[in-house]
Design an enzyme around this catalytic site. Sequence first.
Site, short mmCIF file in Angstrom:
data_model
loop_
_atom_site.label_atom_id
_atom_site.label_comp_id
_atom_site.label_asym_id
_atom_site.label_seq_id
_atom_site.Cartn_x
_atom_site.Cartn_y
_atom_site.Cartn_z
N PRO A 10 2.57 11.20 9.94
CA PRO A 10 1.11 11.27 10.07
C PRO A 10 0.59 12.55 10.70
O PRO A 10 1.19 13.08 11.64
CB PRO A 10 0.77 10.05 10.95
CG PRO A 10 2.04 9.65 11.59
CD PRO A 10 3.14 10.06 10.66
N ASN A 11 -0.51 13.00 10.14
CA ASN A 11 -1.28 14.17 10.63
C ASN A 11 -0.63 15.52 10.36
O ASN A 11 -1.23 16.55 10.65
CB ASN A 11 -1.60 14.04 12.14
CG ASN A 11 -2.41 12.80 12.43
OD1 ASN A 11 -3.42 12.55 11.76
ND2 ASN A 11 -1.99 11.99 13.38
N ARG A 18 -4.61 21.83 12.99
CA ARG A 18 -4.37 20.86 14.06
C ARG A 18 -3.68 21.50 15.27
O ARG A 18 -2.56 21.99 15.16
CB ARG A 18 -3.45 19.77 13.49
CG ARG A 18 -3.03 18.73 14.47
CD ARG A 18 -1.91 17.86 13.90
NE ARG A 18 -1.55 16.88 14.87
CZ ARG A 18 -0.37 16.27 14.92
NH1 ARG A 18 0.56 16.54 14.03
NH2 ARG A 18 -0.14 15.38 15.85
N TYR A 23 1.28 23.53 17.57
CA TYR A 23 2.06 23.44 16.32
C TYR A 23 2.09 24.73 15.52
O TYR A 23 2.74 24.80 14.49
CB TYR A 23 1.49 22.30 15.45
CG TYR A 23 1.58 20.95 16.14
CD1 TYR A 23 2.82 20.40 16.46
CD2 TYR A 23 0.43 20.24 16.50
CE1 TYR A 23 2.91 19.17 17.12
CE2 TYR A 23 0.52 19.01 17.15
CZ TYR A 23 1.77 18.50 17.45
OH TYR A 23 1.87 17.28 18.10
N ASN A 74 10.21 14.56 9.70
CA ASN A 74 9.42 14.72 10.92
C ASN A 74 8.56 13.46 11.01
O ASN A 74 7.53 13.37 10.34
CB ASN A 74 8.55 15.97 10.88
CG ASN A 74 7.80 16.16 12.20
OD1 ASN A 74 7.74 15.25 13.03
ND2 ASN A 74 7.22 17.34 12.39
N ALA A 77 3.98 11.12 15.08
CA ALA A 77 3.71 10.13 16.15
C ALA A 77 4.58 8.88 16.02
O ALA A 77 4.87 8.22 17.03
CB ALA A 77 2.23 9.75 16.12
N GLU A 98 16.38 14.60 12.02
CA GLU A 98 15.03 14.48 12.60
C GLU A 98 14.56 15.84 13.08
O GLU A 98 15.33 16.55 13.75
CB GLU A 98 15.11 13.50 13.78
CG GLU A 98 13.83 13.36 14.58
CD GLU A 98 14.04 12.54 15.87
OE1 GLU A 98 15.16 12.05 16.11
OE2 GLU A 98 13.07 12.43 16.64
N HIS A 100 11.17 18.27 14.76
CA HIS A 100 9.85 18.37 15.40
C HIS A 100 9.51 19.83 15.59
O HIS A 100 10.36 20.62 16.02
CB HIS A 100 9.85 17.69 16.77
CG HIS A 100 10.19 16.24 16.69
ND1 HIS A 100 9.29 15.30 16.26
CD2 HIS A 100 11.35 15.59 16.92
CE1 HIS A 100 9.87 14.12 16.26
NE2 HIS A 100 11.13 14.26 16.64
N ARG A 107 6.81 17.92 26.66
CA ARG A 107 5.40 17.52 26.52
C ARG A 107 5.13 16.23 27.33
O ARG A 107 5.86 15.94 28.28
CB ARG A 107 5.06 17.37 25.03
CG ARG A 107 5.25 18.69 24.27
CD ARG A 107 4.83 18.58 22.83
NE ARG A 107 3.42 18.25 22.71
CZ ARG A 107 2.87 17.80 21.57
NH1 ARG A 107 3.61 17.65 20.48
NH2 ARG A 107 1.58 17.50 21.53
#
Length: 147
Positions: A10-11, A18, A23, A74, A77, A98, A100, A107
């Site tokens: 998502p996103n 964003r 990012y 990825n 969230a 995986e 990111h 974070r």
Amino acid sequence: MIKVLVIHGPNLNLLGKREPEVYGKITMESINKKLKEIAGKKKVTLDIFQSNHEGEIVDKIGKAGNKYSAILINPAAYTHTSVAIRDAISAIDIPTVEVHLSNIYAREDFRHISLISSVAKGQVSGFGADSYFYGLDAAINLVKKSK
Ligand code: DQA
């Protein structure tokens, strides 16, 4: 023929606009283009999927076992919340890597837990868009070594 399924959670369709300070300014389309270039050079086929919906991602993973050699994901969230995506990855026999863009461990506390990492072969986190490119290399190498 090695076939890799790339999943953006998502996103990530909003990359570029964003939170660029977190990012970067690169768009998802540019990441996809570069992934295709890397794959092309290695004679690997790539399918790319983005969804903002957990169930769609679960469905896609559930069907991937028969069609693909590996998954590069990825989970965005859903990394921190989705037992369903974790279980879908665990249910199939192909390796998952995986990735990111940001370093999730540097974070907010809620991002320090990945429900996905225990069922992934490994995780690449914190290198911006390069996380995807390193992750694709890792996924391809995993498949080659298992042959
Ligand atoms: C992310 C990190 C997640 O915590 C966040 O929810 C995202 C993107 C990353 O690529 O850095 O959407 O997966």
